[in-house]
Enzyme design. Structure first.
Site, PDB file in Angstrom:
ATOM      1  N   CYS A   1      46.532   0.266   2.329  1.00  0.00           N
ATOM      2  CA  CYS A   1      46.502  -1.135   2.778  1.00  0.00           C
ATOM      3  C   CYS A   1      47.769  -1.892   2.380  1.00  0.00           C
ATOM      4  CB  CYS A   1      45.250  -1.825   2.259  1.00  0.00           C
ATOM      5  SG  CYS A   1      44.965  -1.618   0.493  1.00  0.00           S
TER       6      CYS A   1
HETATM    7  N1  LIG Z   1      38.900  -0.559   0.469  1.00  0.00           N
HETATM    8  C1  LIG Z   1      40.077  -0.642   1.095  1.00  0.00           C
HETATM    9  O1  LIG Z   1      40.603  -1.752   1.360  1.00  0.00           O
HETATM   10  C2  LIG Z   1      40.790   0.585   1.502  1.00  0.00           C
HETATM   11  C3  LIG Z   1      40.315   1.848   1.228  1.00  0.00           C
HETATM   12  N2  LIG Z   1      41.027   2.947   1.613  1.00  0.00           N
HETATM   13  C4  LIG Z   1      40.580   4.298   1.293  1.00  0.00           C
HETATM   14  O2  LIG Z   1      39.361   4.570   1.981  1.00  0.00           O
HETATM   15  C5  LIG Z   1      38.540   5.440   1.201  1.00  0.00           C
HETATM   16  C6  LIG Z   1      37.192   4.747   0.961  1.00  0.00           C
HETATM   17  O3  LIG Z   1      37.446   3.530   0.263  1.00  0.00           O
HETATM   18  P1  LIG Z   1      36.318   2.479  -0.067  1.00  0.00           P
HETATM   19  O4  LIG Z   1      35.366   2.412   1.052  1.00  0.00           O
HETATM   20  O5  LIG Z   1      37.007   1.267  -0.511  1.00  0.00           O
HETATM   21  O6  LIG Z   1      35.607   3.187  -1.315  1.00  0.00           O
HETATM   22  P2  LIG Z   1      34.092   3.045  -1.816  1.00  0.00           P
HETATM   23  O7  LIG Z   1      34.113   3.441  -3.251  1.00  0.00           O
HETATM   24  O8  LIG Z   1      33.563   1.714  -1.454  1.00  0.00           O
HETATM   25  O9  LIG Z   1      33.322   4.174  -0.980  1.00  0.00           O
HETATM   26  C7  LIG Z   1      33.546   5.533  -1.175  1.00  0.00           C
HETATM   27  C8  LIG Z   1      32.646   6.332  -0.246  1.00  0.00           C
HETATM   28  O10 LIG Z   1      32.889   7.726  -0.473  1.00  0.00           O
HETATM   29  C9  LIG Z   1      31.658   8.371  -0.779  1.00  0.00           C
HETATM   30  N3  LIG Z   1      31.876   9.465  -1.739  1.00  0.00           N
HETATM   31  C10 LIG Z   1      32.154   9.368  -3.055  1.00  0.00           C
HETATM   32  N4  LIG Z   1      32.284  10.589  -3.600  1.00  0.00           N
HETATM   33  C11 LIG Z   1      32.049  11.475  -2.601  1.00  0.00           C
HETATM   34  C12 LIG Z   1      31.994  12.886  -2.541  1.00  0.00           C
HETATM   35  N5  LIG Z   1      32.223  13.636  -3.609  1.00  0.00           N
HETATM   36  N6  LIG Z   1      31.730  13.478  -1.356  1.00  0.00           N
HETATM   37  C13 LIG Z   1      31.512  12.721  -0.243  1.00  0.00           C
HETATM   38  N7  LIG Z   1      31.517  11.367  -0.252  1.00  0.00           N
HETATM   39  C14 LIG Z   1      31.799  10.762  -1.413  1.00  0.00           C
HETATM   40  C15 LIG Z   1      30.791   7.295  -1.382  1.00  0.00           C
HETATM   41  O11 LIG Z   1      29.440   7.697  -1.260  1.00  0.00           O
HETATM   42  P3  LIG Z   1      28.336   7.346  -2.371  1.00  0.00           P
HETATM   43  O12 LIG Z   1      28.367   5.880  -2.509  1.00  0.00           O
HETATM   44  O13 LIG Z   1      27.085   7.824  -1.763  1.00  0.00           O
HETATM   45  O14 LIG Z   1      28.742   8.085  -3.591  1.00  0.00           O
HETATM   46  C16 LIG Z   1      31.150   6.109  -0.484  1.00  0.00           C
HETATM   47  O15 LIG Z   1      30.464   6.206   0.725  1.00  0.00           O
HETATM   48  C17 LIG Z   1      39.297   5.699  -0.108  1.00  0.00           C
HETATM   49  O16 LIG Z   1      40.028   6.873  -0.023  1.00  0.00           O
HETATM   50  C18 LIG Z   1      40.248   4.500  -0.184  1.00  0.00           C
HETATM   51  O17 LIG Z   1      41.360   4.818  -0.940  1.00  0.00           O
HETATM   52  C19 LIG Z   1      42.190   2.827   2.312  1.00  0.00           C
HETATM   53  C20 LIG Z   1      42.716   1.608   2.611  1.00  0.00           C
HETATM   54  C21 LIG Z   1      42.060   0.389   2.212  1.00  0.00           C
HETATM   55  C1  LIG Z   2      42.607  -4.301  -5.064  1.00  0.00           C
HETATM   56  C2  LIG Z   2      42.778  -2.814  -5.198  1.00  0.00           C
HETATM   57  O1  LIG Z   2      42.405  -2.227  -6.211  1.00  0.00           O
HETATM   58  N1  LIG Z   2      43.354  -2.181  -4.190  1.00  0.00           N
HETATM   59  C3  LIG Z   2      43.551  -0.749  -4.153  1.00  0.00           C
HETATM   60  C4  LIG Z   2      44.232  -0.387  -2.864  1.00  0.00           C
HETATM   61  C5  LIG Z   2      43.467   0.663  -2.164  1.00  0.00           C
HETATM   62  C6  LIG Z   2      44.065   1.191  -0.859  1.00  0.00           C
HETATM   63  O2  LIG Z   2      44.819   0.726  -0.064  1.00  0.00           O
HETATM   64  O3  LIG Z   2      43.752   2.299  -0.506  1.00  0.00           O
HETATM   65  P1  LIG Z   2      44.133   3.738  -0.977  1.00  0.00           P
HETATM   66  O4  LIG Z   2      43.411   3.877  -2.282  1.00  0.00           O
HETATM   67  O5  LIG Z   2      43.577   4.499   0.119  1.00  0.00           O
HETATM   68  O6  LIG Z   2      45.581   3.950  -1.120  1.00  0.00           O
HETATM   69  C7  LIG Z   2      44.431  -0.270  -5.309  1.00  0.00           C
HETATM   70  O7  LIG Z   2      45.271  -1.015  -5.763  1.00  0.00           O
HETATM   71  O8  LIG Z   2      44.316   0.921  -5.646  1.00  0.00           O
END
Ligand SMILES: NC(=O)C1=CN([C@@H]2O[C@H](COP(=O)(O)OP(=O)(O)OC[C@H]3O[C@@H](n4cnc5c(N)ncnc54)[C@H](OP(=O)(O)O)[C@@H]3O)[C@@H](O)[C@H]2O)C=CC1
Ligand SMILES: CC(=O)N[C@@H](CCC(=O)OP(=O)(O)O)C(=O)O
Length: 341
Positions: A147
C-alpha cells in the site's frame, strides 16, 4: 468466470470480496479458509449478518484449481509463498496481495521480512503488478504491490523516469490508517494507544523500502536510497504519503506538471489535483490523487499522494491486475465513489 479468495476473514480479503461481488465478469466467488474442516456459512464465521449464507469451504489447492479460473491470496507474508506452491507448479493464475513475491532477490526478502524466501526462479517469474503504470500481458503470478509502495511509486514515477529530481534528495513521510496493519490486535492498535495519538514506527526499516527501491532503480539507475518514515494515524482507512524531492537546476515547476500530465493522461484512476488532496477524497475508491507544493527558495517540491490502502493499496489494484490478466475493461468492478462525509 469463477474466482477464489483465500483470507476472507482478513481486512483485505473482505474488501476484495465486497468489490468482486459488483464485478460484471464474475459469475461466482468461492471462498476457502485454512482452519475449516467442513463448509461453513461466512456469516457464522465472521458474525457479520450481512454476509448471509455465502459458503466458505475448507482449503484444498486441487479443488480450488478445478473450480476456479484464478485465485486471490489475501494471506500474510511467509504463509502465501508456501500456499502458492501447487499453483505455481501448474501455472495456475494467482493474484497475491502479500509481499512474498514482490522482490526479485531472495536475500533482500530475507533481510527485510526476516522469513525464508521463495526460491529465486519463482521470485523472478513473478510479475510486480503496479497496474497504473504498466500492462500485464499474460504473466501468470501477480505480486500485487504494497500500500505505501503504491502511493509512493505513483507519486515519484514521472519525476524519476524523466530524471527531473536530484536522485539523492528523496524524503518520504507516509501516514497510514490502522486497517493497513491487518486485524490482529497489537500494542500499537489497542484503542488507548491508537485513538487521539500519532505513532512513528519502523523508521527507515520498513519492508516497503526494498520494493520501492527495486522499481525506482529500474526507472533510473542514479537513485541509490530513500529516506522513509511511517506513522500510524487515528483513522481506519487511507494513506497520505508526503514526498519531498529537490528538483534539478533548470527544471521549472511547469516541466513537473507536464510530466505528471503525460504520465497519467490515459489513467482512469490517477489524477493530479489543483489543491493538496486529502485522504477522505479517495477513501472508498481505487483512485490516487496527487497534489503539489513547490518552494522556489529551497527548490523542494512536495508531492502529496493519497490513496485508500484497502482499495488502491490492496483489493482495488488486485482487481486492476485481474482486469489486465483477463483482458477485461480496466474499470470493471472499480467504478467507485468516495465514502463521504
Ligand atoms: N491491510 C492492508 O491495507 C494491506 C494488506 N496487504 C496484504 O494483504 C494480506 C492480508 O492482509 P490483511 O487482510 O490486512 O491481514 P489480516 O491479518 O486482516 O488477514 C489475514 C488473513 O489471512 C488468513 N491466514 C492467516 N494465516 C493463514 C494461514 N496459515 N493459512 C491461510 N490463511 C491464513 C487469516 O485467516 P484467519 O483469520 O482465519 O487466521 C485472514 O483471513 C497480507 O499479506 C498483507 O500484507 C497488502 C496491502 C495492503
Ligand atoms: C499501518 C501498517 O501497519 N501498515 C502496514 C502496511 C501493510 C501493507 O501494505 O501491506 P504488505 O504487508 O502487504 O506490504 C505496515 O506498515 O506493515
Amino acid at each position: 468466470m469463477e474466482v477464489a479468495i483465500i483470507g476472507i476473514t482478513g481486512y483485505a480479503g473482505t474488501v476484495l470480496y465486497e468489490l468482486l461481488t459488483n464485478h460484471p465478469q464474475i459469475s461466482q466467488i468461492n471462498l476457502y479458509a485454512h482452519n475449516l474442516t467442513q463448509s461453513t456459512p461466512l456469516g457464522k464465521i465472521t458474525g457479520q449478518f450481512s454476509f448471509g449464507e455465502q459458503i466458505v469451504y475448507p482449503y484444498d489447492a486441487q479443488q480450488i484449481m478445478e473450480n476456479n479460473d484464478v485465485v486471490f491470496f489475501a494471506t500474510p507474508a511467509g504463509v502465501t509463498s508456501k500456499l502458492a506452491q501447487p499453483f505455481l507448479k501448474q501455472l495456475f493464475p494467482v493474484i497475491d496481495l502479500s509481499g512474498d513475491f514482490r522482490l526479485n532477490d531472495p536475500k533482500q526478502y530475507e533481510k527485510w521480512y526476516q522469513k525464508p524466501a521463495a526460491n529465486e526462479d519463482e521470485l523472478k517469474s513473478a510479475y510486480y503488478g503496479l497496474a497504473d503504470l504498466q500492462n500485464n500481458d499474460d504473466q501468470k503470478y501477480v505480486a500485487n504491490p504494497g500500500c505505501y509502495a503504491t502511493s509512493i511509486l505513483l507519486g515519484l514515477a514521472p519525476l524519476v523516469q524523466n530524471d527531473l529530481i536530484q536522485p539523492d534528495s528523496i524524503l518520504i513521510d507516509a501516514k497510514s490508517g490502522f486497517s493497513g496493519a491487518g486485524k490482529k490486535l497489537t500494542t500499537m492498535n489497542h484503542f488507548v494507544n491508537a485513538h487521539d495519538n500519532l505513532q512513528i514506527y519502523k523508521p527507515n526499516q520498513h519492508k516497503h523500502i526494498p520494493e520501492i527501491m527495486q522499481k525506482l532503480k529500474e526507472w533510473n539507475q542514479n537513485v541509490d536510497y530513500i529516506q522513509f518514515m511511517t506513522t500510524v494515524v487515528p483513522m481506519n482507512r487511507g494513506i497520505m504519503s508526503s514526498i519531498y524531492v529537490q528538483i534539478k537546476p533548470k527544471i521549472r515547476f511547469q516541466n513537473i506538471q507536464d510530466a505528471f500530465k503525460t504520465c497519467y493522461q490515459n489513467s482512469p484512476f490517477v489524477f493530479t489535483t489543483p489543491n493538496l488532496p486529502t485522504v477522505k477524497e479517495v477513501v472508498g475508491t481505487n483512485e490516487c490523487h496527487l497534489g503539489f507544493s513547490y518552494n522556489p527558495k529551497t527548490n523542494y517540491l512536495l508531492v502529496d499522494s493519497v490513496i485508500d490502502n484497502m482499495i488502491k493499496g490492496a483489493a482495488g489494484q488486485a482487481i486492476q491486475n485481474l482486469n489486465q490478466l483477463f483482458h477485461f475493461s480496466i474499470t470493471d468492478g472499480l467504478k467507485l465513489t468516495p465514502t463521504l462525509p
